[in-house]
Write a protein that holds these residues in place. Structure first.
Motif, PDB file in Angstrom:
ATOM      1  N   ALA A 124       0.828  -1.206   0.000  1.00  0.00           N
ATOM      2  CA  ALA A 124       0.000   0.000   0.000  1.00  0.00           C
ATOM      3  C   ALA A 124       0.864   1.258   0.000  1.00  0.00           C
ATOM      4  O   ALA A 124       0.496   2.275  -0.588  1.00  0.00           O
ATOM      5  CB  ALA A 124      -0.927   0.006   1.216  1.00  0.00           C
ATOM      6  N   ALA A 125       2.024   1.202   0.653  1.00  0.00           N
ATOM      7  CA  ALA A 125       2.922   2.359   0.705  1.00  0.00           C
ATOM      8  C   ALA A 125       3.502   2.676  -0.668  1.00  0.00           C
ATOM      9  O   ALA A 125       3.835   3.827  -0.963  1.00  0.00           O
ATOM     10  CB  ALA A 125       4.037   2.111   1.704  1.00  0.00           C
ATOM     11  N   GLY A 126       3.660   1.670  -1.508  1.00  0.00           N
ATOM     12  CA  GLY A 126       4.122   1.885  -2.878  1.00  0.00           C
ATOM     13  C   GLY A 126       5.579   2.272  -3.018  1.00  0.00           C
ATOM     14  O   GLY A 126       5.959   2.856  -4.038  1.00  0.00           O
ATOM     15  N   CYS A 127       6.413   1.980  -2.008  1.00  0.00           N
ATOM     16  CA  CYS A 127       7.838   2.314  -2.084  1.00  0.00           C
ATOM     17  C   CYS A 127       8.605   1.139  -2.676  1.00  0.00           C
ATOM     18  O   CYS A 127       8.600   0.033  -2.110  1.00  0.00           O
ATOM     19  CB  CYS A 127       8.381   2.651  -0.694  1.00  0.00           C
ATOM     20  SG  CYS A 127      10.169   2.893  -0.656  1.00  0.00           S
ATOM     21  N   ALA A 128       9.279   1.369  -3.794  1.00  0.00           N
ATOM     22  CA  ALA A 128       9.989   0.289  -4.487  1.00  0.00           C
ATOM     23  C   ALA A 128      11.088  -0.314  -3.620  1.00  0.00           C
ATOM     24  O   ALA A 128      11.288  -1.532  -3.599  1.00  0.00           O
ATOM     25  CB  ALA A 128      10.585   0.821  -5.789  1.00  0.00           C
ATOM     26  N   PHE A 129      11.818   0.532  -2.883  1.00  0.00           N
ATOM     27  CA  PHE A 129      12.921   0.019  -2.074  1.00  0.00           C
ATOM     28  C   PHE A 129      12.421  -0.712  -0.828  1.00  0.00           C
ATOM     29  O   PHE A 129      13.053  -1.658  -0.359  1.00  0.00           O
ATOM     30  CB  PHE A 129      13.882   1.148  -1.698  1.00  0.00           C
ATOM     31  CG  PHE A 129      14.695   1.651  -2.858  1.00  0.00           C
ATOM     32  CD1 PHE A 129      14.954   0.843  -3.951  1.00  0.00           C
ATOM     33  CD2 PHE A 129      15.204   2.939  -2.871  1.00  0.00           C
ATOM     34  CE1 PHE A 129      15.708   1.304  -5.035  1.00  0.00           C
ATOM     35  CE2 PHE A 129      15.960   3.414  -3.939  1.00  0.00           C
ATOM     36  CZ  PHE A 129      16.201   2.585  -5.024  1.00  0.00           C
ATOM     37  N   CYS A 130      11.300  -0.275  -0.263  1.00  0.00           N
ATOM     38  CA  CYS A 130      10.703  -1.012   0.854  1.00  0.00           C
ATOM     39  C   CYS A 130      10.264  -2.399   0.390  1.00  0.00           C
ATOM     40  O   CYS A 130      10.401  -3.386   1.121  1.00  0.00           O
ATOM     41  CB  CYS A 130       9.510  -0.253   1.429  1.00  0.00           C
ATOM     42  SG  CYS A 130       9.966   1.093   2.548  1.00  0.00           S
ATOM     43  N   GLY A 161      29.950  -1.568 -12.149  1.00  0.00           N
ATOM     44  CA  GLY A 161      30.113  -1.657 -10.702  1.00  0.00           C
ATOM     45  C   GLY A 161      29.145  -0.826  -9.891  1.00  0.00           C
ATOM     46  O   GLY A 161      29.188  -0.841  -8.654  1.00  0.00           O
ATOM     47  N   HIS A 162      28.255  -0.091 -10.545  1.00  0.00           N
ATOM     48  CA  HIS A 162      27.318   0.813  -9.880  1.00  0.00           C
ATOM     49  C   HIS A 162      26.374   0.036  -8.954  1.00  0.00           C
ATOM     50  O   HIS A 162      25.712  -0.909  -9.378  1.00  0.00           O
ATOM     51  CB  HIS A 162      26.516   1.557 -10.956  1.00  0.00           C
ATOM     52  CG  HIS A 162      25.588   2.597 -10.436  1.00  0.00           C
ATOM     53  ND1 HIS A 162      24.823   3.362 -11.287  1.00  0.00           N
ATOM     54  CD2 HIS A 162      25.280   3.021  -9.176  1.00  0.00           C
ATOM     55  CE1 HIS A 162      24.090   4.202 -10.587  1.00  0.00           C
ATOM     56  NE2 HIS A 162      24.349   4.001  -9.295  1.00  0.00           N
ATOM     57  N   VAL A 163      26.305   0.424  -7.673  1.00  0.00           N
ATOM     58  CA  VAL A 163      25.372  -0.181  -6.733  1.00  0.00           C
ATOM     59  C   VAL A 163      24.620   0.906  -5.968  1.00  0.00           C
ATOM     60  O   VAL A 163      25.081   2.050  -5.863  1.00  0.00           O
ATOM     61  CB  VAL A 163      26.060  -1.133  -5.729  1.00  0.00           C
ATOM     62  CG1 VAL A 163      26.724  -2.290  -6.444  1.00  0.00           C
ATOM     63  CG2 VAL A 163      27.052  -0.393  -4.845  1.00  0.00           C
ATOM     64  N   LEU A 164      23.459   0.541  -5.445  1.00  0.00           N
ATOM     65  CA  LEU A 164      22.675   1.409  -4.569  1.00  0.00           C
ATOM     66  C   LEU A 164      22.710   0.811  -3.169  1.00  0.00           C
ATOM     67  O   LEU A 164      22.468  -0.385  -2.996  1.00  0.00           O
ATOM     68  CB  LEU A 164      21.226   1.498  -5.039  1.00  0.00           C
ATOM     69  CG  LEU A 164      20.986   2.019  -6.456  1.00  0.00           C
ATOM     70  CD1 LEU A 164      19.501   1.940  -6.788  1.00  0.00           C
ATOM     71  CD2 LEU A 164      21.483   3.442  -6.588  1.00  0.00           C
ATOM     72  N   VAL A 165      22.989   1.630  -2.181  1.00  0.00           N
ATOM     73  CA  VAL A 165      23.010   1.188  -0.789  1.00  0.00           C
ATOM     74  C   VAL A 165      21.769   1.774  -0.117  1.00  0.00           C
ATOM     75  O   VAL A 165      21.590   2.994  -0.075  1.00  0.00           O
ATOM     76  CB  VAL A 165      24.295   1.655  -0.084  1.00  0.00           C
ATOM     77  CG1 VAL A 165      24.346   1.095   1.342  1.00  0.00           C
ATOM     78  CG2 VAL A 165      25.531   1.203  -0.872  1.00  0.00           C
ATOM     79  N   ILE A 166      20.893   0.896   0.392  1.00  0.00           N
ATOM     80  CA  ILE A 166      19.604   1.342   0.940  1.00  0.00           C
ATOM     81  C   ILE A 166      19.378   0.762   2.338  1.00  0.00           C
ATOM     82  O   ILE A 166      19.698  -0.401   2.586  1.00  0.00           O
ATOM     83  CB  ILE A 166      18.426   0.944   0.018  1.00  0.00           C
ATOM     84  CG1 ILE A 166      18.309  -0.583  -0.100  1.00  0.00           C
ATOM     85  CG2 ILE A 166      18.571   1.582  -1.357  1.00  0.00           C
ATOM     86  CD1 ILE A 166      17.059  -1.062  -0.804  1.00  0.00           C
ATOM     87  N   PRO A 167      18.820   1.551   3.250  1.00  0.00           N
ATOM     88  CA  PRO A 167      18.450   0.996   4.551  1.00  0.00           C
ATOM     89  C   PRO A 167      17.140   0.220   4.437  1.00  0.00           C
ATOM     90  O   PRO A 167      16.276   0.584   3.614  1.00  0.00           O
ATOM     91  CB  PRO A 167      18.266   2.248   5.416  1.00  0.00           C
ATOM     92  CG  PRO A 167      17.813   3.294   4.444  1.00  0.00           C
ATOM     93  CD  PRO A 167      18.514   2.988   3.143  1.00  0.00           C
ATOM     94  N   ARG A 168      17.007  -0.822   5.226  1.00  0.00           N
ATOM     95  CA  ARG A 168      15.719  -1.540   5.238  1.00  0.00           C
ATOM     96  C   ARG A 168      14.622  -0.656   5.834  1.00  0.00           C
ATOM     97  O   ARG A 168      13.481  -0.714   5.404  1.00  0.00           O
ATOM     98  CB  ARG A 168      15.839  -2.833   6.041  1.00  0.00           C
ATOM     99  CG  ARG A 168      16.646  -3.918   5.337  1.00  0.00           C
ATOM    100  CD  ARG A 168      16.570  -5.226   6.101  1.00  0.00           C
ATOM    101  NE  ARG A 168      17.417  -6.234   5.517  1.00  0.00           N
ATOM    102  CZ  ARG A 168      17.052  -7.065   4.527  1.00  0.00           C
ATOM    103  NH1 ARG A 168      15.842  -6.959   4.000  1.00  0.00           N
ATOM    104  NH2 ARG A 168      17.879  -7.963   4.059  1.00  0.00           N
ATOM    105  N   GLN A 169      14.978   0.155   6.819  1.00  0.00           N
ATOM    106  CA  GLN A 169      14.001   1.070   7.408  1.00  0.00           C
ATOM    107  C   GLN A 169      13.679   2.183   6.426  1.00  0.00           C
ATOM    108  O   GLN A 169      14.579   2.743   5.801  1.00  0.00           O
ATOM    109  CB  GLN A 169      14.546   1.664   8.706  1.00  0.00           C
ATOM    110  CG  GLN A 169      13.588   2.624   9.396  1.00  0.00           C
ATOM    111  CD  GLN A 169      14.153   3.175  10.686  1.00  0.00           C
ATOM    112  OE1 GLN A 169      14.958   2.522  11.345  1.00  0.00           O
ATOM    113  NE2 GLN A 169      13.754   4.377  11.059  1.00  0.00           N
ATOM    114  N   HIS A 170      12.416   2.507   6.298  1.00  0.00           N
ATOM    115  CA  HIS A 170      12.032   3.551   5.357  1.00  0.00           C
ATOM    116  C   HIS A 170      12.305   4.930   5.942  1.00  0.00           C
ATOM    117  O   HIS A 170      11.733   5.329   6.952  1.00  0.00           O
ATOM    118  CB  HIS A 170      10.549   3.453   4.997  1.00  0.00           C
ATOM    119  CG  HIS A 170      10.130   4.519   4.018  1.00  0.00           C
ATOM    120  ND1 HIS A 170      10.344   4.402   2.669  1.00  0.00           N
ATOM    121  CD2 HIS A 170       9.557   5.730   4.215  1.00  0.00           C
ATOM    122  CE1 HIS A 170       9.905   5.487   2.062  1.00  0.00           C
ATOM    123  NE2 HIS A 170       9.430   6.306   2.978  1.00  0.00           N
TER     124      HIS A 170
END
Length: 246
Positions: A124-130, A161-170
């Motif tokens: 429902a939040a619609g956040c791709a990374f979440c 080599g490009h990477v994205l670093v994302i926190p699990r917490q939104h």
């Protein structure tokens, strides 16, 4: 000889004990965060109405304790944590239910319901990374620190080599929660240290080219004369050209 049946049972009950400790931790953390959010909401209401009662004064005092640092702000429990825990409960309790332990099957049903509810919230939040952090959207995971992930951009990135670093917490961006940002940057720095040269880039807001409003740090390895321009270089060039034409 070792009794493998007893060994298996002991291992299973150790997992159950670990599961219970994690359940207790999450329950306490969720309650603490809920109490903090109640104080914030109450303080906002008191400020809005100008309430001067004793109850309002008590709310102001509680809010001041957080604002001055006398009481630490409890971190939010992420959906990714709750989802991972529900899945773990289903796994462990399912094995215990198979062994015929009374009440385990009911625990599985409860965990399945909690999992479904948390997944519904993420969708429902619609956040791709979440969605990626919750395991309900695909991603090429390069590294997993538990609370932070490094993934390949779906587009393939600007180089191999490009990477994205994302926190699990939104959190929306690097300015939302300094502690989450610091932890995310710590993990990005670990990856950056593996390259002789690299760009480390994050954005806040549309004007700064942010398109996904979940904190993410780009780590882009670089080489001499690789021809890769930073995103804002063409804009600067265009501005100089325009000014030169005036």
């Amino acid at each position: 000889m070792t009794d493998t049946t007893n060994t298996g049972a002991l291992d299973l009950y150790r997992q159950l004990a670990d599961l219970q400790r994690e359940s207790d931790r999450l329950r306490v953390a969720t309650a603490a965060r809920g109490a903090f959010e109640d104080v914030v909401a109450g303080h906002d209401e008191v400020q809005r109405t100008g309430d001067t009662t004793e109850a309002a004064a008590a709310i102001r005092e509680e809010a001041a304790a957080y604002l001055t640092g006398r009481r630490p702000v409890p971190p939010a429990v992420s959906s990714a944590e709750l989802i991972a825990h529900a899945r773990r409960r289903i796994e462990v309790l399912g094995r215990i239910a198979e062994a015929g332990v009374e009440g385990a099957a009911e625990g599985v049903v409860e965990a399945e319901a909690e999992l479904a509810e948390e997944l519904r919230k993420v969708e429902a939040a619609g956040c791709a990374f979440c969605a990626i952090a919750a395991g309900i959207a695909p991603a090429a995971v390069v590294r997993d620190w538990g609370d932070v992930l490094a993934i390949r951009p779906r587009s393939g990135g600007v180089n191999a080599g490009h990477v994205l670093v994302i926190p699990r917490q939104h959190v929306e961006d690097a300015g939302t929660d300094p502690k989450v940002s610091a932890r995310t940057m710590e993990c990005a720095a670990e990856l950056t240290a593996e390259h002789p040269a690299a760009n480390v880039i994050t954005s806040k807001g549309k004007a700064a080219t942010q398109t996904v409003y979940h904190l993410h740090v780009h780590v882009v390895p670089r080489e001499a004369e690789d021809g890769l321009l930073l995103p804002w270089t063409p804009q600067h060039t265009a501005t100089r050209q325009t000014e030169g034409e005036r």
